[in-house]
Design an enzyme around this catalytic site. Structure first.
Site, PDB file in Angstrom:
ATOM      1  N   GLY A  92      51.883   6.807  45.987  1.00  0.00           N
ATOM      2  CA  GLY A  92      53.275   6.913  45.532  1.00  0.00           C
ATOM      3  C   GLY A  92      53.642   5.811  44.555  1.00  0.00           C
ATOM      4  N   TYR A 112      43.117  13.973  62.125  1.00  0.00           N
ATOM      5  CA  TYR A 112      43.609  13.911  60.750  1.00  0.00           C
ATOM      6  C   TYR A 112      43.129  15.144  59.978  1.00  0.00           C
ATOM      7  CZ  TYR A 112      43.825  11.857  55.969  1.00  0.00           C
ATOM      8  OH  TYR A 112      44.067  11.586  54.636  1.00  0.00           O
ATOM      9  N   HIS A 136      41.132   1.350  54.691  1.00  0.00           N
ATOM     10  CA  HIS A 136      39.935   2.005  54.166  1.00  0.00           C
ATOM     11  C   HIS A 136      38.911   0.965  53.731  1.00  0.00           C
ATOM     12  CE1 HIS A 136      42.688   5.573  53.653  1.00  0.00           C
ATOM     13  NE2 HIS A 136      41.638   6.086  54.268  1.00  0.00           N
ATOM     14  N   LYS A 173      38.380  -8.973  52.975  1.00  0.00           N
ATOM     15  CA  LYS A 173      37.345  -9.811  53.616  1.00  0.00           C
ATOM     16  C   LYS A 173      36.728 -10.770  52.608  1.00  0.00           C
ATOM     17  CE  LYS A 173      35.080  -6.401  55.774  1.00  0.00           C
ATOM     18  NZ  LYS A 173      34.098  -5.709  56.611  1.00  0.00           N
ATOM     19  N   ARG A 191      30.078   7.074  48.446  1.00  0.00           N
ATOM     20  CA  ARG A 191      31.475   7.497  48.300  1.00  0.00           C
ATOM     21  C   ARG A 191      31.843   7.657  46.824  1.00  0.00           C
ATOM     22  NH1 ARG A 191      30.751   8.432  52.855  1.00  0.00           N
ATOM     23  NH2 ARG A 191      31.751   7.564  54.707  1.00  0.00           N
TER      24      ARG A 191
HETATM   25  P1  NDP Z   1      49.756   4.901  52.360  1.00  0.00           P
HETATM   26  O1  NDP Z   1      49.370   4.547  53.750  1.00  0.00           O
HETATM   27  O2  NDP Z   1      49.610   3.883  51.304  1.00  0.00           O
HETATM   28  O3  NDP Z   1      51.242   5.402  52.380  1.00  0.00           O
HETATM   29  C1  NDP Z   1      51.671   6.286  53.344  1.00  0.00           C
HETATM   30  C2  NDP Z   1      53.074   6.626  52.994  1.00  0.00           C
HETATM   31  O4  NDP Z   1      53.526   7.571  53.947  1.00  0.00           O
HETATM   32  C3  NDP Z   1      54.014   5.429  53.032  1.00  0.00           C
HETATM   33  O5  NDP Z   1      54.942   5.529  51.972  1.00  0.00           O
HETATM   34  C4  NDP Z   1      54.703   5.594  54.376  1.00  0.00           C
HETATM   35  O6  NDP Z   1      56.005   5.048  54.354  1.00  0.00           O
HETATM   36  C5  NDP Z   1      54.762   7.120  54.467  1.00  0.00           C
HETATM   37  N1  NDP Z   1      54.889   7.583  55.838  1.00  0.00           N
HETATM   38  C6  NDP Z   1      53.991   7.419  56.874  1.00  0.00           C
HETATM   39  N2  NDP Z   1      54.498   7.950  58.002  1.00  0.00           N
HETATM   40  C7  NDP Z   1      55.708   8.470  57.668  1.00  0.00           C
HETATM   41  C8  NDP Z   1      56.728   9.147  58.393  1.00  0.00           C
HETATM   42  N3  NDP Z   1      56.595   9.412  59.695  1.00  0.00           N
HETATM   43  N4  NDP Z   1      57.850   9.516  57.733  1.00  0.00           N
HETATM   44  C9  NDP Z   1      58.009   9.242  56.426  1.00  0.00           C
HETATM   45  N5  NDP Z   1      57.086   8.627  55.675  1.00  0.00           N
HETATM   46  C10 NDP Z   1      55.968   8.239  56.294  1.00  0.00           C
HETATM   47  O7  NDP Z   1      48.997   6.262  51.984  1.00  0.00           O
HETATM   48  P2  NDP Z   1      48.247   6.649  50.636  1.00  0.00           P
HETATM   49  O8  NDP Z   1      49.135   6.433  49.473  1.00  0.00           O
HETATM   50  O9  NDP Z   1      46.898   6.042  50.713  1.00  0.00           O
HETATM   51  O10 NDP Z   1      48.029   8.216  50.865  1.00  0.00           O
HETATM   52  C11 NDP Z   1      48.890   9.182  50.305  1.00  0.00           C
HETATM   53  C12 NDP Z   1      48.350  10.551  50.627  1.00  0.00           C
HETATM   54  O11 NDP Z   1      47.042  10.680  50.090  1.00  0.00           O
HETATM   55  C13 NDP Z   1      48.214  10.822  52.125  1.00  0.00           C
HETATM   56  O12 NDP Z   1      48.641  12.134  52.384  1.00  0.00           O
HETATM   57  C14 NDP Z   1      46.745  10.666  52.405  1.00  0.00           C
HETATM   58  O13 NDP Z   1      46.345  11.459  53.468  1.00  0.00           O
HETATM   59  C15 NDP Z   1      46.152  11.144  51.089  1.00  0.00           C
HETATM   60  N6  NDP Z   1      44.832  10.599  50.796  1.00  0.00           N
HETATM   61  C16 NDP Z   1      44.622   9.249  50.730  1.00  0.00           C
HETATM   62  C17 NDP Z   1      43.378   8.752  50.443  1.00  0.00           C
HETATM   63  C18 NDP Z   1      43.113   7.291  50.371  1.00  0.00           C
HETATM   64  O14 NDP Z   1      41.953   6.930  50.149  1.00  0.00           O
HETATM   65  N7  NDP Z   1      44.089   6.431  50.524  1.00  0.00           N
HETATM   66  C19 NDP Z   1      42.247   9.655  50.190  1.00  0.00           C
HETATM   67  C20 NDP Z   1      42.589  11.042  50.213  1.00  0.00           C
HETATM   68  C21 NDP Z   1      43.836  11.480  50.520  1.00  0.00           C
HETATM   69  P3  NDP Z   1      56.247   3.490  54.809  1.00  0.00           P
HETATM   70  O15 NDP Z   1      55.238   2.674  54.076  1.00  0.00           O
HETATM   71  O16 NDP Z   1      57.631   3.247  54.401  1.00  0.00           O
HETATM   72  O17 NDP Z   1      56.010   3.457  56.286  1.00  0.00           O
END
Ligand code: NDP
Length: 321
Positions: A18, A143, A186, A194, A215
């Site tokens: 985001g 998940y 991750h 680390k 990966r």
């Molecule tokens: P992050 O952990 O960086 O961010 C997760 C976001 O989800 C945060 O903005 C968090 O808000 C929000 N969130 C979590 N729980 C809730 C909830 N109950 N209600 C509202 N908001 C919530 O995730 P990423 O940016 O890494 O991932 C984004 C997407 O990409 C996900 O769907 C993930 O599955 C997918 N993805 C990620 C990969 C990766 O390597 N990171 C790989 C492939 C897919 P807050 O921080 O305010 O709690």
């Protein structure tokens, strides 16, 4: 002719992906002409597991489009210990987001799957048609099944209500604003953290596992550019893999070497082979993406790792860790 204004709600807008979308949109030189307005939402504004809160959020912003990123996410070790939470939380979040989006008339929803939800026993490279072809790896079954259900929901909404809800499938993402927590995060942000500590404390850098698994990593700023393309141009319900090519797959050992270079770490490197390696590989094909965008240029892995290391060092105090 001016296009209709898009109001784009980004759930999970404060996370790794985001915040990259925010950065890329804000740095686009022609953004005034695009007639788009983005709203980046965090869990502190709305807990998407809660239906009422989700309805209130959507009524407030009246989005025409949604980029749905919010999820309970984590690395191998967090998944292993909390599969039930990962399943239930993500099922609730996804059902609430898609059903409320439909209820208030959102035109397009783009949700996020992941290459780690694909069948464990499979042929390589994996592609978009193979999501449901067999059980996922046991380590992250909660998940994985919850994410797979997004594809089921998208097909259902399309078949029953004719709306355009689709999904993207990124490989391992990394970049600024990642979760650098060593236990929960991750592999790449964990390695960066680390390595930062090993450099600071003059201790060895310990890599978990054998270093052999492979990966495909995508830099969050590259993924963000592709997400904006999906919002604007991609018109299929079927998922699309957003990834670097198969030839750009690296081993964990090579990833650690890039981190060592990016951090300018001179100390000893050790492998803790008592730790689980996870899936050996999950090589994904980006052929479909390339059929739409043959000329898209990905940032080189070493350069993107270097940018991320620099960001982490400069933002150590405020980084998630
Ligand atoms: P992050 O952990 O960086 O961010 C997760 C976001 O989800 C945060 O903005 C968090 O808000 C929000 N969130 C979590 N729980 C809730 C909830 N109950 N209600 C509202 N908001 C919530 O995730 P990423 O940016 O890494 O991932 C984004 C997407 O990409 C996900 O769907 C993930 O599955 C997918 N993805 C990620 C990969 C990766 O390597 N990171 C790989 C492939 C897919 P807050 O921080 O305010 O709690």
């Amino acid at each position: 002719m001016t296009s209709e204004r898009k109001r784009i709600l980004v759930t999970g807008g404060t996370g790794l992906v985001g915040s990259a979308i925010k950065h890329i949109f804000e740095s686009e030189s022609n953004k005034e002409k695009l007639n788009e307005e983005y709203f980046f939402i965090s869990s502190s504004e709305c807990d998407l597991r809660n239906r009422e809160q989700t309805e209130t959020l959507f009524k407030k912003y009246q989005p025409t489009h949604v980029i749905h990123l919010a999820a309970l996410v984590g690395g191998l070790f967090r998944n292993l210990s909390r599969n039930l939470d990962f399943f239930r939380d993500n099922m609730q979040i996804n059902d609430n987001v898609l059903s409320v989006a439909y209820q208030i008339g959102v035109k397009k929803v783009i949700s996020c799957l992941s290459t780690c939800i694909f069948p464990d026993k499979t042929t390589y490279p994996i592609d978009e048609t193979m999501i449901h072809n067999g059980a996922p790896h046991d380590s992250n079954f909660g998940y994985s099944y919850a994410k797979r259900m997004i594809d089921v929901l998208n097909k259902g909404y399309s078949a029953q209500h004719g709306v355009h809800y689709t999904s993207i499938i990124p490989t391992n993402v990394f970049g600024p604003h990642d979760n650098f927590n060593i236990e929960d995060g991750h592999v790449l942000p964990g390695l960066i953290h680390k390595c930062y500590l090993a450099k600071k404390n003059n201790t060895p850098l310990v890599i978990w596992g054998s270093g052999k698994p492979l990966r495909q990593f995508i830099y969050s700023y590259d993924l963000a550019k592709l997400c904006l393309w999906v919002v604007r141009e991609y018109d299929s319900i079927e998922p699309i893999i957003l990834s670097v090519g198969e030839e750009d797959e690296v081993s964990i050992k090579e990833a650690a070497e890039a981190v060592v270079k990016g951090m300018n770490f001179q100390g000893e490197i050790k492998y803790d082979t008592t730790r689980d390696d996870g899936q050996f590989k999950k090589t994904a094909s980006n052929k479909k993406l390339r059929s739409y965008l043959p000329d898209f240029k990905f940032t080189s892995f070493d350069q993107a790792v270097k940018f991320t290391c620099d960001w982490f060092e400069a933002n150590y105090d405020k980084a998630r860790k």
